[in-house]
Write an enzyme that holds these catalytic residues in place. Structure first.
Site, PDB file in Angstrom:
ATOM      1  N   ASN A 254       0.863  -1.184   0.000  1.00  0.00           N
ATOM      2  CA  ASN A 254       0.000   0.000   0.000  1.00  0.00           C
ATOM      3  C   ASN A 254       0.892   1.224   0.000  1.00  0.00           C
ATOM      4  O   ASN A 254       1.741   1.373   0.885  1.00  0.00           O
ATOM      5  CB  ASN A 254      -0.900   0.012   1.241  1.00  0.00           C
ATOM      6  CG  ASN A 254      -1.698   1.299   1.364  1.00  0.00           C
ATOM      7  OD1 ASN A 254      -2.096   1.889   0.379  1.00  0.00           O
ATOM      8  ND2 ASN A 254      -1.936   1.728   2.598  1.00  0.00           N
ATOM      9  N   GLY A 255       0.698   2.099  -0.969  1.00  0.00           N
ATOM     10  CA  GLY A 255       1.494   3.313  -1.039  1.00  0.00           C
ATOM     11  C   GLY A 255       1.936   3.601  -2.452  1.00  0.00           C
ATOM     12  O   GLY A 255       1.332   3.147  -3.427  1.00  0.00           O
TER      13      GLY A 255
END
Length: 504
Positions: free
Chosen positions: A101-102
């Site tokens: 995530n990111g």
């Protein structure tokens, strides 16, 4: 914005991962995936669509194993759908699967280094595959078959040294354990927890605490910036600080919109933060318009509801539910392409006419990004008979793109870019508009944990905490993220529930 989960257990884990992904579905609706480890064999299912679309009974029965990881994704590279569902897999060394995530802001540089120096091939446009191969290369440098925990943490340290941007990662080393780590600024959230069973202690890593709670895990802690956790195959947990950090900079937009209200992020209760946003906003309205004529406060469901409740209470006016939400329509903010977002608003919300007819209505939303959604909702309120329609945003004006994993559009597509509040009010059709002040938003969130001294507020103030974002980079993401690029995406890739692999 994606959701990640990982678990090491003494029993089958596929159903627990599935349940966790269901409550993380708000973090991504584009694709979903689960991979589990059964001895030295990996069983993987992933595809485009929501969790319930991708996984059916026959798929769950094939996901046999006592540890695994899962992912829900929404696209951040400007395409409406793709075959880039996670987790990703690389066979060397050890057999590693990874979910992320990111967003990595130096991905082009990393790709060149992986090919020219590490001799690794990248098959997709996903920065998550790049991250996986960086980690794999650093693990391979250990040069040993019997990898130690210390060697794993050394590889994470070397990975941190090469990466820039925001990332919360969960990775599975086949037959060895589950690894989680967080970027040195702590921009994206990741927590871990445990539960006791008759067979021993089990551990879970997830994007939000709600994923732990739904399966009976107790929240232990958030991973600190630059910290890594490794849960070995025997269920023993190991923690180590793997990067030098200055301070924690969590993304403040998590508290405004992204996270579920029943989650706790960095010791801050999201629900309480949103209540405080409503209090702050009411005080601003009373300062600017002390003789207001608001008859009723109505939230735009669902994220703005806590703020609207407190705002109404402190203004001393009625709070009413004025819109009925179709639960089967996804979050319009994370729908790829402007055409799809526009088409979804009226299918998603329907007004209760009696709450609008002849009244001066204050509509409350968590934020205003492009302005298209609130423009249509304001018109719906007028069509339902509202006398006047005012609008309040629990967040400040969104004037800058987010580069850390939230697919906010190019600056020119943000309604607040280079516009005053009165100009925005005219465009969306509101009789007046009030935004939260940034200092008030920060204080509303920070009150939950005064130890956090700084947040990533880049979409509001244009200050990027990694300090490596320049005009060239912003120009590149503008070309990828603008809606014209998304609307011309290849729809042939939108295959729901595709079996990319059954067994790796």
């Amino acid at each position: 914005m994606c959701g990640i989960i990982g678990i090491v257990s003494h029993q089958q884990v596929a159903q627990v991962i599935y349940d966790g992904l269901l409550v993380l579905q708000h973090r991504g609706q584009d694709s979903a995936g689960i991979v589990v480890c059964d001895g030295n064999k990996l069983n993987l299912r992933k595809g485009n669509g929501q969790v319930s679309d991708v996984f059916h009974t026959r798929h769950m029965l094939s996901l046999v194993g006592n540890m695994g990881i899962g992912h829900v994704r929404y696209p951040t590279a400007g395409c409406s759908s793709s075959a880039e569902a996670q987790p990703f897999y690389v066979n060397s060394p050890y057999g590693i699967t990874l979910a992320h995530n990111g967003n990595l802001t130096n991905v082009d540089e990393l790709k060149r280094g992986l090919y020219q120096s590490d001799l690794r091939h990248i098959n997709t446009e996903s920065d998550s595959e790049v991250l996986l191969n960086v980690l794999a290369h650093e693990l391979q440098n250990s040069g040993t078959l019997n990898l130690t925990t210390e060697e794993i943490f050394t590889a994470v340290s070397e990975t941190h040294a090469r990466l820039e941007g925001a990332y919360a990662v969960v990775a599975m080393l086949t037959g060895k354990g589950i690894l989680g780590f967080r970027d040195p600024c702590g921009i994206r959230p990741v927590v871990y927890g445990k539960r006791e069973t008759g067979k021993g202690t089990e551990y879970m890593i997830a994007s939000e605490s709600v994923a732990l709670q739904v399966s009976g895990f107790d929240l232990v802690a958030d991973l600190k910036p630059g910290e890594a956790v490794f849960i070995d195959i025997d269920g023993d947990i190991h923690l180590k600080q793997c990067a030098r950090v200055n301070s924690l900079h969590p993304c403040i937009f998590e508290y405004v919109y992204l996270a579920r209200p029943d989650s706790i992020i960095d010791d801050i209760y999201v629900y309480k933060a949103r209540l405080r946003m409503g209090v702050k906003l009411s005080r601003k309205i009373l300062r600017q318009i002390p003789q207001h004529d608001i008859d009723v406060v109505i939230p735009i469901p669902d994220t703005s509801r806590p703020s609207a409740i407190e705002l109404a209470y402190h203004l001393g006016v009625k709070y009413r539910e004025g819109f009925i939400k179709n639960r089967y329509i996804g979050r319009t903010f994370i729908m790829p392409g402007q055409k799809m977002r526009k088409a979804s608003v009226r299918r998603k919300l329907n007004p209760i006419g009696i709450e609008f007819k002849g009244k001066n209505v204050l509509l409350v939303d968590d934020s205003i990004v492009r302005g298209t959604t609130c423009q249509q909702i304001i018109q719906m309120a007028r069509d339902a008979g509202a006398n006047k329609v005012y609008f309040a945003s629990a967040a400040p004006p969104v004037r800058y793109p987010n580069v850390y994993g939230i697919d906010m559009p190019a600056a020119e597509e943000l309604i607040a870019h280079d516009r005053s509040e009165s100009e925005i009010a005219e465009i969306i059709g509101a009789d007046w508009l009030v935004y939260q002040d940034l200092d008030d938003l920060i204080d509303a969130v920070q009150k939950g944990n005064r130890a956090i001294t700084e947040f990533d507020c880049s979409c509001f103030n244009g200050e990027y905490v990694t300090q490596t974002i320049d005009k060239d980079y912003l120009d590149r993401i503008r070309n990828m993220r603008n809606d014209s690029a998304k609307d011309t995406g290849d729809e042939s890739l939108n295959v729901v529930g595709m079996d990319l692999h059954n067994n790796i």
